[in-house]
Scaffold this motif. Sequence first.
Motif, PDB file in Angstrom:
ATOM      1  N   ALA A 120      39.524   0.552  60.325  1.00  0.00           N
ATOM      2  CA  ALA A 120      40.462   0.635  59.080  1.00  0.00           C
ATOM      3  C   ALA A 120      39.437   0.780  57.968  1.00  0.00           C
ATOM      4  CB  ALA A 120      40.937  -0.839  58.758  1.00  0.00           C
ATOM      5  N   ASP A 121      40.131   1.411  56.724  1.00  0.00           N
ATOM      6  CA  ASP A 121      39.298   1.938  55.302  1.00  0.00           C
ATOM      7  C   ASP A 121      39.652   0.783  54.509  1.00  0.00           C
ATOM      8  OD1 ASP A 121      37.929   4.303  56.164  1.00  0.00           O
ATOM      9  OD2 ASP A 121      39.944   5.304  55.924  1.00  0.00           O
ATOM     10  N   ASP A 122      40.746   0.340  54.517  1.00  0.00           N
ATOM     11  CA  ASP A 122      41.551  -0.410  53.532  1.00  0.00           C
ATOM     12  C   ASP A 122      42.378  -1.584  53.756  1.00  0.00           C
ATOM     13  OD1 ASP A 122      40.341   1.944  51.888  1.00  0.00           O
ATOM     14  OD2 ASP A 122      42.343   2.667  52.113  1.00  0.00           O
ATOM     15  N   ILE A 123      42.900  -2.696  52.819  1.00  0.00           N
ATOM     16  CA  ILE A 123      43.879  -3.385  53.369  1.00  0.00           C
ATOM     17  C   ILE A 123      44.725  -3.403  51.830  1.00  0.00           C
ATOM     18  CG2 ILE A 123      42.914  -4.745  55.028  1.00  0.00           C
ATOM     19  CD1 ILE A 123      42.370  -7.148  53.091  1.00  0.00           C
ATOM     20  N   ILE A 124      45.986  -3.449  51.710  1.00  0.00           N
ATOM     21  CA  ILE A 124      46.836  -3.450  50.721  1.00  0.00           C
ATOM     22  C   ILE A 124      47.442  -4.990  50.709  1.00  0.00           C
ATOM     23  CG2 ILE A 124      48.830  -2.587  49.575  1.00  0.00           C
ATOM     24  CD1 ILE A 124      48.420  -0.057  50.893  1.00  0.00           C
ATOM     25  N   VAL A 125      46.907  -5.894  50.173  1.00  0.00           N
ATOM     26  CA  VAL A 125      47.416  -7.298  49.845  1.00  0.00           C
ATOM     27  C   VAL A 125      48.561  -7.763  49.503  1.00  0.00           C
ATOM     28  CG1 VAL A 125      46.536  -9.714  49.376  1.00  0.00           C
ATOM     29  CG2 VAL A 125      44.703  -7.839  50.064  1.00  0.00           C
ATOM     30  N   TYR A 126      49.468  -8.381  50.206  1.00  0.00           N
ATOM     31  CA  TYR A 126      50.569  -8.690  49.594  1.00  0.00           C
ATOM     32  C   TYR A 126      50.656 -10.305  49.632  1.00  0.00           C
ATOM     33  CZ  TYR A 126      52.107  -4.145  50.725  1.00  0.00           C
ATOM     34  OH  TYR A 126      52.163  -2.845  50.653  1.00  0.00           O
ATOM     35  N   LEU A 127      50.361 -11.243  48.656  1.00  0.00           N
ATOM     36  CA  LEU A 127      50.529 -12.550  48.521  1.00  0.00           C
ATOM     37  C   LEU A 127      51.716 -12.967  48.021  1.00  0.00           C
ATOM     38  CD1 LEU A 127      47.150 -12.728  46.200  1.00  0.00           C
ATOM     39  CD2 LEU A 127      47.521 -13.242  48.569  1.00  0.00           C
TER      40      LEU A 127
END
Length: 95
Positions: free
Chosen positions: A74-81
Amino acid sequence: MTVLAFTAGNFDLKKSHAEVNTVEGLLIFTDCKPVLEYEYLGTVKSNTGGFGNPQYEGVRNRLIKNAKKEYPKADDIIVYLNYGQADKADVIKFK
């Protein structure tokens, strides 16, 4: 070289552009998405089981740990709170 300079000169900087923070080698996007093309690898949850630090930093760190474990490329994460629901992150890799 001239083409690159010309292309970069046409870039319109907008108020919505920002520099993304990197934590433990992953770029962290929260409430936004990258503009470059990427491949979706999967989704991870914070998996607290009712325990652990419920603050942003604790949730973010658990998501990073889970993402790196399940998707080492992985390069990134897109966070959803999500209040009252499981926090999650989409794990991506730039193309």
